[in-house]
Design an enzyme around this catalytic site. Structure first.
Site, short mmCIF file in Angstrom:
data_model
loop_
_atom_site.label_atom_id
_atom_site.label_comp_id
_atom_site.label_asym_id
_atom_site.label_seq_id
_atom_site.Cartn_x
_atom_site.Cartn_y
_atom_site.Cartn_z
N GLU A 106 -16.17 51.58 16.47
CA GLU A 106 -15.49 51.50 17.77
C GLU A 106 -15.91 52.66 18.67
OE1 GLU A 106 -11.26 50.51 17.34
OE2 GLU A 106 -10.87 51.83 19.05
N ASP A 108 -14.58 54.09 22.49
CA ASP A 108 -13.50 53.84 23.45
C ASP A 108 -13.52 54.68 24.70
OD1 ASP A 108 -12.11 52.23 21.53
OD2 ASP A 108 -11.33 54.06 20.60
N GLU A 110 -10.21 55.06 27.03
CA GLU A 110 -8.83 54.62 27.21
C GLU A 110 -8.24 55.39 28.38
OE1 GLU A 110 -7.38 53.75 22.70
OE2 GLU A 110 -8.01 55.75 23.22
#
Ligand SMILES: *[C@@H]1O[C@H](CO)[C@@H](O)[C@H](O)[C@H]1NC(C)=O
Length: 329
Positions: A106, A108, A110
């Protein structure tokens, strides 16, 4: 067979020269993505290329790329919801969590909402091969109000390096080290964008929850760039990679970009796992410790970043909240 031809075509046009999304093809939503959830809270605009994602009391919403990609440049122009946005999370990320439950990768971005509209914070994070017990979060403020205008957020992922960009300024670079092993993402991932209710952790560890009086919260996406090697989700057998000559271009960011990155981090970084002495007595191997960054963060929060006297109650609390944040997607 069709897949292999498609793959060749995609790889032959793959030239990632820099972190800039300029001159890269912007594909239509239907060409590159499908809706993930949220019914009519996902709205494709008339140009076929821009998308609104909204969160109301019924549901958030999100989309996902049709294909999985092994390496490449992924970018979107994003405008965040304005005004009161505590508890609202907008995420722009790559993952293969739906195919590899136990050992997913993953990457990210955010965006964590706030009680005072414009103070959005961004968090970046990296997991490789299920390394969810090792949080690699960083959090930053921004030099602009991200709810006022569109700004570019980009992820460059190659075999040996990951770079996060905001408006083509690199804000974080991770170079693969031997010691990282599988913690460096190495399996094909899809690209996602979502908006959701992160009341339990997003704003001051959950102190400020989403207030649906201000709903719907609308975030806007455009200039969607998917520039990588598409890999068939079933066969997974591709050896497609960036062409040989781009690797040399990508072995490091330019000196000019490096000084921009250092400036950004000196001014805007608010948290980095690399400096968190309550979590890691010895920084993980990929951490390049910058004394100025360390100094600044110590001034911010002497307990977390100081490495001085350890307070066990604080330590426990922090590692719990970090885990909550780490597993929030
Ligand atoms: C990833 O995890 C799996 C299972 O947990 C393991 O078998 C594999 O060797 C790991 N891969 C890497 C590159 O570390």
């Amino acid at each position: 067979m069709r897949f292999h031809l498609g793959l060749l075509a995609i790889c032959s046009v793959l030239v990632v020269a820099s972190g800039s999304s300029r001159n890269l093809p912007i594909i239509s939503f239907d060409e590159g993505y499908s809706q993930l959830f949220g019914d009519e809270n996902l709205m494709v605009l008339e140009d076929g290329k821009s998308v609104h994602l909204s969160l109301d009391e019924r549901t958030g919403s999100g989309f996902v790329s049709h294909d999985l990609y092994l390496h490449g440049f992924f970018s979107a122009s994003i405008k965040l919801p304005a005004d009161y946005t505590a508890g609202v999370v907008v995420a722009f990320y790559m993952s293969n969590g739906d195919m590899h439950e136990k050992n997913h990768d993953e990457l990210d971005f955010e965006f964590l909402g706030n009680i005072r509209g414009k103070d959005w914070r961004i968090q970046t994070n990296v997991y490789g091969n299920g390394s969810t017990s090792v949080g690699r979060e960083e959090r930053y403020g921004l030099w602009f109000d991200p709810s006022e205008d569109f700004h570019h957020y980009s992820i460059l992922w190659t075999e040996n390096q990951i770079t996060f960009y905001v408006d083509n300024v690199p804000i974080r670079e991770i170079k693969r080290t031997e010691a990282m092993g599988g913690d460096f993402p190495s399996k094909p991932m899809s690209l996602y964008a979502t908006i959701w209710d992160g009341s339990n952790w997003a704003t001051n560890g959950g102190r400020y929850r989403v207030n649906y009086k201000y709903a719907p919260y609308i975030t806007q996406f455009s200039d969607l760039v998917l520039h990588g090697c598409a890999v068939d989700p079933i066969e997974q057998s591709s050896t497609c990679d960036l062409p040989p000559n781009s690797e040399s271009i990508l072995t490091g960011i330019t000196p000019d970009q490096l000084s921009k990155m250092e400036n950004f981090r000196k001014k805007h970084m608010q948290y980095s796992y690399c400096y968190d002495r309550t979590r890691y007595k010895v920084p993980p191997s990929e951490c390049a410790i910058n004394p100025q960054e360390a100094e600044r963060l110590r001034g911010f929060d002497p307990v977390t970043f100081g490495g001085g006297r350890r307070h066990h109650g604080k330590r426990h609390r922090r590692s719990r909240s970090s885990r909550a944040e780490a597993s929030a997607i």
